[in-house]
Design an enzyme around this catalytic site. Structure first.
Site, PDB file in Angstrom:
ATOM      1  N   ASP A   1      -1.530  -0.832   6.034  1.00 51.57           N
ATOM      2  CA  ASP A   1      -1.704  -0.303   7.391  1.00 51.57           C
ATOM      3  C   ASP A   1      -3.142  -0.303   7.873  1.00 51.57           C
ATOM      4  O   ASP A   1      -3.395   0.091   9.015  1.00 51.57           O
ATOM      5  CB  ASP A   1      -1.135   1.121   7.480  1.00 51.57           C
ATOM      6  CG  ASP A   1      -1.882   2.095   6.575  1.00 51.57           C
ATOM      7  OD1 ASP A   1      -2.150   1.748   5.404  1.00 51.57           O
ATOM      8  OD2 ASP A   1      -2.207   3.201   7.043  1.00 51.57           O
TER       9      ASP A   1
ATOM     10  N   ASP B   1       0.870  -1.163   0.000  1.00 54.61           N
ATOM     11  CA  ASP B   1       0.000   0.000   0.000  1.00 54.61           C
ATOM     12  C   ASP B   1       0.921   1.231   0.000  1.00 54.61           C
ATOM     13  O   ASP B   1       2.070   1.150   0.450  1.00 54.61           O
ATOM     14  CB  ASP B   1      -0.870  -0.029   1.262  1.00 54.61           C
ATOM     15  CG  ASP B   1      -1.637   1.254   1.472  1.00 54.61           C
ATOM     16  OD1 ASP B   1      -2.382   1.652   0.567  1.00 54.61           O
ATOM     17  OD2 ASP B   1      -1.462   1.871   2.540  1.00 54.61           O
ATOM     18  N   ARG B   2       0.429   2.361  -0.507  1.00 52.41           N
ATOM     19  CA  ARG B   2       1.291   3.548  -0.571  1.00 52.41           C
ATOM     20  C   ARG B   2       1.200   4.391   0.696  1.00 52.41           C
ATOM     21  O   ARG B   2       2.143   4.484   1.461  1.00 52.41           O
ATOM     22  CB  ARG B   2       0.929   4.396  -1.801  1.00 52.41           C
ATOM     23  CG  ARG B   2       1.960   5.468  -2.132  1.00 52.41           C
ATOM     24  CD  ARG B   2       1.474   6.426  -3.209  1.00 52.41           C
ATOM     25  NE  ARG B   2       0.595   7.448  -2.617  1.00 52.41           N
ATOM     26  CZ  ARG B   2       0.100   8.482  -3.294  1.00 52.41           C
ATOM     27  NH1 ARG B   2       0.361   8.635  -4.571  1.00 52.41           N
ATOM     28  NH2 ARG B   2      -0.678   9.362  -2.688  1.00 52.41           N
ATOM     29  N   ASP B   3       0.042   5.009   0.932  1.00 53.20           N
ATOM     30  CA  ASP B   3      -0.115   5.989   2.007  1.00 53.20           C
ATOM     31  C   ASP B   3      -0.267   5.311   3.367  1.00 53.20           C
ATOM     32  O   ASP B   3      -1.150   4.493   3.567  1.00 53.20           O
ATOM     33  CB  ASP B   3      -1.323   6.883   1.729  1.00 53.20           C
ATOM     34  CG  ASP B   3      -1.208   7.574   0.377  1.00 53.20           C
ATOM     35  OD1 ASP B   3      -0.110   8.058   0.054  1.00 53.20           O
ATOM     36  OD2 ASP B   3      -2.210   7.612  -0.358  1.00 53.20           O
TER      37      ASP B   3
ATOM     38  N   ASP C   1       1.041   9.288   5.481  1.00 54.04           N
ATOM     39  CA  ASP C   1      -0.277   9.561   4.915  1.00 54.04           C
ATOM     40  C   ASP C   1      -0.598  11.046   5.016  1.00 54.04           C
ATOM     41  O   ASP C   1      -0.791  11.575   6.113  1.00 54.04           O
ATOM     42  CB  ASP C   1      -1.336   8.733   5.636  1.00 54.04           C
ATOM     43  CG  ASP C   1      -2.695   8.822   4.970  1.00 54.04           C
ATOM     44  OD1 ASP C   1      -2.792   9.407   3.869  1.00 54.04           O
ATOM     45  OD2 ASP C   1      -3.666   8.307   5.547  1.00 54.04           O
TER      46      ASP C   1
ATOM     47  N   THR D   1      -2.625   0.891  -4.636  1.00 56.64           N
ATOM     48  CA  THR D   1      -3.090   2.042  -3.868  1.00 56.64           C
ATOM     49  C   THR D   1      -4.434   2.593  -4.328  1.00 56.64           C
ATOM     50  O   THR D   1      -4.683   2.731  -5.526  1.00 56.64           O
ATOM     51  CB  THR D   1      -2.016   3.159  -3.899  1.00 56.64           C
ATOM     52  OG1 THR D   1      -2.470   4.285  -3.158  1.00 56.64           O
ATOM     53  CG2 THR D   1      -1.672   3.587  -5.313  1.00 56.64           C
ATOM     54  N   ASN D   2      -5.293   2.876  -3.370  1.00 61.94           N
ATOM     55  CA  ASN D   2      -6.541   3.601  -3.622  1.00 61.94           C
ATOM     56  C   ASN D   2      -6.224   5.089  -3.649  1.00 61.94           C
ATOM     57  O   ASN D   2      -5.579   5.599  -2.734  1.00 61.94           O
ATOM     58  CB  ASN D   2      -7.553   3.368  -2.483  1.00 61.94           C
ATOM     59  CG  ASN D   2      -8.144   1.975  -2.469  1.00 61.94           C
ATOM     60  OD1 ASN D   2      -8.006   1.206  -3.406  1.00 61.94           O
ATOM     61  ND2 ASN D   2      -8.822   1.649  -1.371  1.00 61.94           N
TER      62      ASN D   2
END
Length: 196
Positions: free
Chosen positions: A127, A13-15, A21, A55-56
């Site tokens: 996360d 996941d990115r953020d 984030d 990622t969303n």
């Protein structure tokens, strides 16, 4: 529990996982790697484990940032952390009813397809519960790395919880003696970012 085997890929996941984030961030100057992210990704690359981002990014659908601004942020992530073998990005909002937005499995399935590996051979690192739900729905192994934003029930429901990204990579690399999944495609990086 997943059998011990060499992972086909690790999908981050990115953020909140790779970078801090900053909600709906369209400013590359605000990109800051999470503690241990640079070393974690570098260790996986040295071990020849493909790495990808799933990622969303609903801020695009909401009009809070443009696709170009999102791409600039992603480019900054790669400047700081190095190139990823694949990016799978959902630019939809919850109300759009897409099959890619986590907790749906679409991003995990798409990243695995780009890398030419089975989702079952992927490890999804995130996360929040949506990341773990997407991993579960795709048949992948999910590892939760909680932050202050992670809800207690998300931690309790996760199949596997790690202290930090260093712990994640320690776990993944300890599985390297297991059976080797199909090799990733050498052309995968050339496909670039996959936006739905």
């Amino acid at each position: 529990m997943f059998e011990k085997r060499r992972p086909g890929a690790v999908l981050f996941d990115r953020d909140g996982t790779l970078i801090r984030d900053v909600p709906y961030n369209g400013d590359p100057a605000l990109v800051e790697p999470m503690p241990g992210a640079m070393d974690a990704v570098a260790r996986l690359r040295r071990a020849d484990v493909p790495v990808a981002v799933v990622t969303n990014q609903s801020g695009v659908a909401k009009g809070l940032l443009s696709a170009d601004e999102m791409d600039q942020v992603n480019a900054r992530v790669e400047e700081l952390l190095g190139p990823f073998d694949a990016w799978a990005i959902c630019v939809h909002d919850d109300a759009d009813g897409c099959t890619c937005r986590k907790p749906a499995p679409g991003l995990v399935i798409r990243a695995a397809a780009i890398l030419d590996v089975s989702p079952r051979d992927c490890v999804v690192v995130g996360d929040i519960g949506r990341d773990m739900d997407a991993a579960r729905a795709a048949g992948a192994r999910g590892i939760l790395v909680p932050t202050q934003q992670t809800r207690l029930e998300e931690v309790e429901q996760a199949a596997e919880v790690a202290d930090d990204l260093t712990d994640v990579v320690d776990r993944v690399l300890s599985d390297m003696d297991g059976p080797v999944p199909a090799a990733s495609a050498p052309w995968a990086r050339a496909l670039g970012w996959s936006r739905w």
